[in-house]
Design an enzyme around this catalytic site. Structure first.
Site, PDB file in Angstrom:
ATOM      1  N   TRP A 169       0.836  -1.215   0.000  1.00  0.00           N
ATOM      2  CA  TRP A 169       0.000   0.000   0.000  1.00  0.00           C
ATOM      3  C   TRP A 169       0.866   1.259   0.000  1.00  0.00           C
ATOM      4  O   TRP A 169       0.504   2.276  -0.591  1.00  0.00           O
ATOM      5  CB  TRP A 169      -0.913  -0.005   1.244  1.00  0.00           C
ATOM      6  CG  TRP A 169      -1.812   1.195   1.312  1.00  0.00           C
ATOM      7  CD1 TRP A 169      -3.063   1.312   0.764  1.00  0.00           C
ATOM      8  CD2 TRP A 169      -1.544   2.437   1.969  1.00  0.00           C
ATOM      9  NE1 TRP A 169      -3.579   2.547   1.032  1.00  0.00           N
ATOM     10  CE2 TRP A 169      -2.678   3.272   1.768  1.00  0.00           C
ATOM     11  CE3 TRP A 169      -0.467   2.940   2.703  1.00  0.00           C
ATOM     12  CZ2 TRP A 169      -2.759   4.568   2.276  1.00  0.00           C
ATOM     13  CZ3 TRP A 169      -0.535   4.232   3.202  1.00  0.00           C
ATOM     14  CH2 TRP A 169      -1.678   5.032   2.994  1.00  0.00           C
ATOM     15  N   HIS A 170       2.033   1.171   0.636  1.00  0.00           N
ATOM     16  CA  HIS A 170       2.877   2.364   0.735  1.00  0.00           C
ATOM     17  C   HIS A 170       3.521   2.763  -0.573  1.00  0.00           C
ATOM     18  O   HIS A 170       4.024   3.880  -0.711  1.00  0.00           O
ATOM     19  CB  HIS A 170       3.964   2.161   1.802  1.00  0.00           C
ATOM     20  CG  HIS A 170       3.432   2.341   3.190  1.00  0.00           C
ATOM     21  ND1 HIS A 170       2.783   1.340   3.866  1.00  0.00           N
ATOM     22  CD2 HIS A 170       3.420   3.419   4.010  1.00  0.00           C
ATOM     23  CE1 HIS A 170       2.403   1.786   5.049  1.00  0.00           C
ATOM     24  NE2 HIS A 170       2.770   3.056   5.162  1.00  0.00           N
ATOM     25  N   GLY A 171       3.527   1.880  -1.530  1.00  0.00           N
ATOM     26  CA  GLY A 171       4.091   2.260  -2.808  1.00  0.00           C
ATOM     27  C   GLY A 171       4.254   1.067  -3.710  1.00  0.00           C
ATOM     28  O   GLY A 171       4.375  -0.068  -3.257  1.00  0.00           O
TER      29      GLY A 171
END
Lengths: 383, 467
Positions: free
Chosen positions: B319-321
């Protein structure tokens, strides 16, 4: 005091909220009402105007970016805010946040050139150039203000490696370049005279005259006497260190013009930019003393090529001066030894230097650079 | 538009606040909806359509889920459809390039053309919000929103649109139509906003500069410089993110909303388990409620718990990247959390507090090392390897020392500000009679210094200006 008068509506605790809104609103109103500047004399650049609307630019996001640029360049009281930022950084221990130290006695001193720099490459190019050139090549480098005035540096400051750089240049320029190394003499002289401006990274006319004397000695010329000049002093000068640092509380200073007592600096000066050429009749551009950029009093500042013809010179020789801005207040002195000087600035002069030498039939070549520029320049191309 | 920009502070915010408060109550959501879209469209006008699409789709799904409330099978299909559409959007815009690149590495003969799409701002946040709505309505945890304007206001709510917190619909459902703006909340909001602004502009940006300076040529700067550098980055990422969350919550308050706290002094944690209860709380909550617990959580035995945790942390990382280092970062924490559950927590309980703190901080800081170097495994290995070599490349170079000393006072203040100390002192001060004077002065000073700092970014003295 507002408290207790109308407890329900206005309590003093609400003041931060009101002040916040007032502050933002006041800034918005000033944005709208204050006259917009087109040009920033401090930054020497044109400011962004309000963008023109079109659907394409809106969809591309260019329009909103344009508005942001406009807002950034036209913030009410912008100079004041920039100054506050500088002094705030100073207060939290970050002297030199904008690249200039606030030194002792209010001296503004540019940080040294990055340690990983182009010195080796630039010196190599000049060496190679001289090896293939039959005309004598001389080189003069002005040490940095931070090195000369290291006593004025703040406690926590980067090291100025001028000594090492000069040694490197001395050892690596080869036999075909006459390197006029004055770093030690310059250091001594600085104890007697003001060699650099307080608010600018450039040397003073006194500094340049000292350089001139040494260049003459090394090149076998006879320097014009100091007493031949009238020293004029103009107040209200601030230089690039002042604008870059935004330490705006630094007092302004005087800029000196050394004018020949006999001729008053009369000479034929031709400024050439590409195909455009303008002619003037004096080494000094007095009208620039009334502008914000007073340092351009010497030969009108940065130009691609400047030709000086001084009929009062002691010889009929021609000098090619390859230089940065440190040469601007030096060249007038040299014009008394060379009837003709062709001065080029490689940041802007992109034509062949070798062709120029042939065309102009020069007798001597002199490189004049500040140490920072000789370390960092990416424009020293001598084809 | 970002909060720490002149356009937001002097154009958008004052205008929106004034119009909002002169608008009659029943039209305030409608106005806010328009204002939100304007805010969103500022950077990428085209993506406003995407947001409208999201609004309509999830609104409709909500209606259908409500309609088939008594027919679980049909209702479930609508939830699944909503989840698929939201994840589809996220997958398409955020992960297409990543998936393509990865497939090309694994199966080079396929030679898939890789699309490079611009990432719509905040898409990771608002798709998660709208998913939570459909799921909550389906579960009966949340009322349905029949007014599409109110729903749109929720989806696009500008304070938390760009960087969270991820506000679950059920947390603001009541406020959407029944909030009461008042002076108390407004003032509180202003203070919170200013705290957030100061965190972002005065600390995070400066720590970012320090990290950038020390990171470049780290092998010449020395091991100590690398350590200071990664600490500066840890501070940057915390103050940046939590500053943004504070600004979001503060702005929410100004418009009568309450958002839950997103950060709770994560760096004072005594274990990684505790750290993740204090860091980006809204994201952790989301994954727990909508992934971990539905997977069975810890109720299905040790093995399933471990598998579930790894799934959650794989996804959290992703989700963070869209890059493998983020996945690695997520799994790194997943493994540590599992180990903590298995035995480390018990050990930490017996250990003195400072050992627990050092243990946690080391793991967190090392984690940021993985987090930073996206698409650059060589750089990551190089940097982390260099850091752990300790005195390998000398302690600290002269120029790095100069930089560190220049930033030292701010570094110390930042470290203290990452603990509750300042807040505790402030709490004590609230009993003083003239605390409002202090508050007001602090508000003005923060604004002036922050604006000064923002102005400086555009201040570019031009030395050689003719060309």
């Amino acid at each position: 005091m507002m408290n207790n008068r109308n407890k329900k509506m206005l309590k003093t605790e609400y003041l931060p909220g009101f002040v916040f809104i007032l502050f933002l609103a006041a800034m918005s109103i000033m944005y709208v009402l204050l006259p917009k500047q087109e040009y920033s004399p401090l930054e020497k650049r044109y400011l962004s105007g309000f963008p023109e609307f079109s659907f394409e630019s809106l969809l591309e996001g260019e329009y909103t970016q344009g508005i942001e640029d406009f807002l950034a360049d036209n913030t009410p009281l912008r100079a004041g805010f920039v100054g506050i930022n500088s002094y705030y950084n100073l207060a939290i221990g970050n002297n030199g946040a904008n690249g200039v130290y606030l030194g002792k006695n209010g001296m503004l001193i540019e940080k040294p050139a990055d340690e990983n720099n182009n010195l080796e490459r630039n010196i190599g190019r000049i060496k190679e150039f001289a090896e293939n050139e039959s005309i004598p090549v001389n080189m003069f480098v002005v040490p940095s203000k931070g090195f000369i005035y290291h006593d004025n540096l703040p406690l926590n400051s980067l090291k100025y490696k001028d000594k090492e750089y000069f040694e490197y240049i001395e050892n690596n320029l080869g036999d075909n370049v006459n390197f006029i190394n004055i770093i030690d003499k310059f250091d001594l002289q600085a104890k007697k005279e003001k060699m650099f401006y307080n608010t600018d990274h450039h040397w003073t006319s006194a500094g340049a005259y000292f350089g001139y004397e040494n260049i003459c000695e090394a090149m076998g010329l006879k320097a014009k006497e100091k007493t031949d000049f009238n020293i004029e002093s103009y107040t209200d000068f601030y230089g690039t260190s002042y604008s870059t640092s935004a330490y705006y509380l630094t007092p302004r200073e005087s800029i000196e013009v050394w004018r020949d007592k006999n001729t008053g600096g009369d000479a034929a000066v031709e400024i050439i930019e590409g195909s455009k050429s303008d002619k003037y009749d004096n080494l000094f551009f007095d009208e620039n003393l009334n502008t914000d950029d007073k340092y351009t009093v010497y030969l009108d500042g940065n130009h691609s090529m400047v030709k000086i013809h001084n009929s009062d010179a002691s010889s009929n020789k021609k000098l090619l001066l390859i230089k940065d801005s440190f040469a601007h207040c030096l060249a007038p002195f040299l014009s008394y030894n060379y009837s003709d000087i062709v001065m080029i600035d490689l940041r802007y002069y992109k034509l062949s230097v070798k062709d120029l030498i042939k065309e102009e039939n020069c007798d001597d070549i002199l490189f004049v650079y500040g140490i920072d520029n000789i370390c960092t320049s990416t424009d020293i191309i001598l084809n | 538009m970002v909060f720490s920009s002149l356009a937001f502070l002097f154009m958008y915010l004052p205008v929106v606040l004034i119009i909002y408060y002169v608008t009659p109550k029943k039209f305030r959501n409608a106005f806010l909806f328009i204002a939100n879209l304007f805010f969103y469209g500022w950077g990428e006008p085209v993506f406003v359509l995407l947001m409208l699409f999201s609004t309509v789709v999830d609104y409709t799904h909500g209606i259908f889920i409500e309609k088939y409330r008594n027919n679980k099978r049909v209702a479930k299909r609508f939830v699944i459809s909503s989840v698929i559409i939201n994840l589809g959007l996220l997958g398409f815009f955020k992960y297409m390039g990543f998936i393509g690149n990865t497939l090309n590495v694994v199966l080079p003969f396929l030679n898939i053309p890789v699309l490079k799409l611009p990432l719509p701002i905040g898409i990771s946040f608002y798709t998660f919000q709208t998913m939570s709505y459909s799921i909550d309505v389906y579960r009966g945890d949340s009322p349905i929103q029949k007014n599409i304007i109110s729903f749109g206001t929720y989806v696009s709510l500008f304070p938390q649109l760009i960087a969270g917190p991820i506000v679950r619909y059920k947390d603001v459902a009541y406020q959407l139509n029944n909030r009461r703006e008042n002076f108390d909340d407004f003032t509180h909001g202003v203070k919170l906003f200013c705290v957030g602004l100061a965190k972002k502009v005065l600390i995070a940006n400066q720590m970012g500069l320090l990290w950038d300076t020390l990171r470049e040529g780290y092998d010449e700067n020395g091991a100590l410089a690398s350590w200071v550098g990664i600490i500066a980055y840890s501070l940057q990422i915390y103050f940046d993110f939590s500053g943004y969350s504070d600004m979001a919550r503060g702005l929410g308050n100004m418009f009568g909303f309450y958002f839950l706290k997103n950060f709770d002094y994560p760096y004072i944690s005594k274990s990684i388990t505790e750290f993740w209860r204090r860091w980006h709380i809204s994201l952790g909550t989301w994954f727990r409620e909508y992934v971990y617990i539905p997977l069975g959580g810890n109720r299905k035995g040790k093995v399933r718990t471990i598998i579930n945790l790894m799934i959650v942390w794989f996804l959290t990382g992703l989700w963070h990247g869209a890059s493998w280092n983020f996945v690695l970062w997520g799994l790194y924490f997943g493994i540590i959390l599992i180990l903590e559950k298995l035995f480390i927590l018990k050990l930490l309980e017996k250990a003195p507090a400072f050992i627990s703190h050092i243990y946690s901080l080391l793991i967190i800081i090392f984690g940021w090392g993985i987090f930073y170097f996206s698409d650059d495994c060589g750089g990551m290995n190089g940097f982390l390897g260099f850091m752990s070599s300790l005195f390998g490349g000398g302690l600290i170079s002269e120029s790095a020392l100069h930089t560190v000393i220049s930033y030292l006072p701010l570094l110390i203040v930042s470290i203290i500000a990452a603990t509750p100390l300042f807040f505790k002192v402030y709490k004590k001060a609230t009993n003083l009679k003239y605390v409002w004077l202090l508050d007001t002065a602090a508000t003005v000073i923060v604004l002036i210094i922050c604006i000064a700092s923002l102005c400086n970014q555009s201040y570019n003295p031009f030395l050689y200006f003719r060309f």
